[in-house]
Design an enzyme around this catalytic site. Structure first.
Site, short mmCIF file in Angstrom:
data_model
loop_
_atom_site.label_atom_id
_atom_site.label_comp_id
_atom_site.label_asym_id
_atom_site.label_seq_id
_atom_site.Cartn_x
_atom_site.Cartn_y
_atom_site.Cartn_z
N CYS A 169 -6.27 -4.42 -1.07
CA CYS A 169 -7.55 -5.11 -0.96
C CYS A 169 -7.66 -5.97 0.30
CB CYS A 169 -7.82 -5.93 -2.21
SG CYS A 169 -9.60 -6.25 -2.49
N GLU B 159 -6.26 -1.85 -7.29
CA GLU B 159 -5.49 -3.09 -7.39
C GLU B 159 -5.43 -3.56 -8.84
OE1 GLU B 159 -5.72 -7.60 -5.44
OE2 GLU B 159 -7.46 -6.28 -5.38
N LYS C 22 1.19 -7.48 -2.00
CA LYS C 22 -0.01 -7.86 -1.24
C LYS C 22 0.35 -8.98 -0.28
CE LYS C 22 -4.90 -8.98 -2.08
NZ LYS C 22 -5.92 -9.18 -3.15
#
Length: 569
Positions: A152, A41, A116
């Site tokens: 994540c 990330e 994300k």
């Protein structure tokens, strides 16, 4: 298809340097026959970039660097790179102007972005400050394989595993419904004790529940107070570990996706850590090394008192930077015991580090003379004791300034919690190495370190801890035994237990009330402390947001013991 995992250690903000690291990993991946390379990330800028993201020129430079990286990458290798992408609808729909994104680079071009979806705002995370959440499930097709992309936190919302949902969406479930063949996750997940075990248990549950192979790629390295452990891994559909990278170091490993079985094949599996002390040691060594090097320090110094805290910090610093780059300074006072000096020198000999001895008796006398009229008629107390610590702090800072060394402070978490430390004295420094390590864990680390031979002198471990600021002083003159103190602090700080619950666990209510008072009053000290390396899930750092001017009495008084069950959480 071979998939390579690049476990990278970026420097935050060093766009060209980080791009070069990605390029070098890509060149190595091609030699292994990899078709796809995964990076962590925000791998292009490093995580967490924090308010660098508020600077438009920084965001623009990241976009330019990404385009250049795409042109530089080897042909016939697809690469997923962590970056940011503009939210071009923000001026119309509202919301943040950036996405936390993954870019797919292939054949010289930036082909696709994936955003994300779940943005954490707890503990050290504050992603809603910068990013808009993605709304769509992310996947792409490469060589007839549908690959789902998560970033994540997107993994951390399985309501079956956690017993609840923290967000409305579950990106893994959404990808499973779409029928992807494989899920990859690009993470920058900070280290805490035992977290890798939790990651693998959580993803094993998801792999089995959704019958999906999952590849998890994590950042490694120290960035300010945060330490990233790496330990990237992959699971097959049965939740079995098919590969695992090394912890606390950069690594490149490959795992093969079997297109006939539609599953991952067994690759290289580095053994998991079996000792918490070992992984904490590795984390602290990495944290010191990266903090020093990324802040452009080549040498460090610290005060050596002959106590257990300065001893373990000296050992960590030596392992991180080499014995030739560590200076231990002994500053004995008239109250220093003979064994304190001999223990400090024995430690320095075991480590092979240089020492310098600067007695402070004359300086103490000068302070006494200067303050004699003002302090006349008062008793010797904490103010006089703290003068010694502040003299030492000034000497250490003078040496650090003169020679360009990084000063390491040596206070542990137990002391930081209750304020058993001196502002502008032993709290001086650029990095607090063990500020998140409780005193009992310090002893455990020292015993672990000595397992194969004495490094920390045995007398350091066995003698009663003391600040030695007055004759015959020991820590337990002012504090409960550390076994009791640390258990109370764990329950207060990490588990958020009430007084009633802590008392029900066997602690004296008067002691608990006193510890709460000390914890609250020490907040103004902690706010002025140097950054401390984080190893627990509740550290006095980025994620600790407590008021200074406050009254914590409600913690003591709102939960009468007779109305609270011992099983209440």
């Amino acid at each position: 298809m071979k998939i390579a995992i690049a476990q990278l250690n970026p420097i935050i903000g060093d766009l060209s340097g980080n791009a070069q690291k990605i390029l070098e990993m890509a060149q190595q991946a091609v030699k292994t026959g990899a078709r796809l390379l995964l990076t962590p990330e925000l791998s292009l800028c490093g995580y967490p970039p924090r308010d660098l993201l508020l600077n438009p020129s920084f965001v623009e430079a990241m976009s330019i660097t990404l385009q250049q990286l795409a042109r530089d990458l080897p042909a016939n290798l697809a690469v997923l790179v962590g970056t940011v992408e503009q939210n071009y609808q923000a001026h119309i729909t509202g919301g943040k102007t950036l996405y936390n994104s993954i870019a797919l680079l292939e054949n010289g071009k930036v082909k696709q972005f994936f955003h994300k979806r779940l943005l954490p705002t707890y503990d050290v995370f504050d992603e809603n400050r910068y990013f808009e959440a993605g709304l769509q499930a992310n996947y792409f097709t490469l060589d007839n394989i549908d690959i789902g992309v998560t970033i994540c936190e997107d993994l951390w919302n399985d309501e079956e595993f956690w017993g609840k949902r923290n967000y409305a969406a579950n990106p893994i479930a959404d990808l499973s419904i779409l029928g992807v063949d494989l899920i990859v996750n690009l993470s920058a997940s900070p280290y805490t004790v035992g977290k890798q075990r939790s990651r693998e248990e959580m993803l094993k549950h998801s792999a089995v529940r959704f019958h999906q192979p999952i590849i998890y790629t994590n950042q490694v390295g120290g960035n300010d107070d945060l330490i990233f452990d790496g330990c990237s891994f992959a699971l097959n559909r049965q939740g079995e570990v098919m590969c695992r990278a090394s912890g606390f170091t950069s690594d490149l490993l490959t795992v093969e996706f079997d297109t006939k079985q539609r599953d991952l094949k067994l690759g290289s599996v580095v053994p998991a850590y079996t000792s918490e002390d070992e992984e904490i040691w590795q984390a602290l060594v990495l944290g010191v090394r990266d903090y020093a090097q990324k802040c452009r320090f080549s040498k460090v110094l610290l005060g050596l008192s002959g106590g257990i805290d300065s001893s373990i910090v000296a050992a960590i610093a030596t392992a991180a930077l080499g014995k030739e780059n560590v200076l231990g300074v002994l500053m004995p006072s008239p109250y220093s015991s003979a064994h304190s000096i001999s223990d400090a020198l024995a430690l320095a000999k075991n480590l092979g580090i240089q020492t310098q001895t600067i007695p402070i008796g004359e300086l103490m006398h000068s302070f006494d003379n200067s303050l004699a009229d003002l302090f006349a008629g008062t008793e010797f107390g904490i103010a006089e004791e703290n003068i010694q610590s502040r003299i030492r702090g000034n000497l250490l800072m003078a040496i650090a300034n003169k020679f360009g060394y990084l000063l390491l402070s040596t206070g542990n978490k137990s002391e930081m919690a209750v304020g058993y430390c001196t502002l502008y004295g032993d709290m001086n420094g650029g990095l607090a190495v063990i500020a998140d390590v409780p005193k009992t864990r310090v002893y455990s680390l020292c015993n672990w370190l000595n397992y194969n031979g004495e490094i920390i002198p045995q007398n350091v471990i066995t003698k009663a801890p003391s600040a030695e600021l007055k004759p015959g002083q020991v820590d337990q003159d002012s504090l409960p035994p550390y076994e009791i103190l640390d258990d109370i602090l764990q329950r207060l700080i990490n588990e958020h237990q009430s007084v009633a619950q802590i008392v029900a666990a066997g602690h004296d209510s008067t002691v608990v009330d006193r510890i709460i008072q000390m914890l609250a009053r020490a907040e103004f000290k902690r706010r002025q402390a140097p950054p401390g390396l984080k190893i627990t899930d509740r550290a006095f750092g980025t994620g600790w947001r407590m008021p200074i001017a406050s009254d914590w009495s409600a913690i003591k008084n709102n939960y009468p013991a007779k109305t609270v069950s011992t099983s209440t959480v």
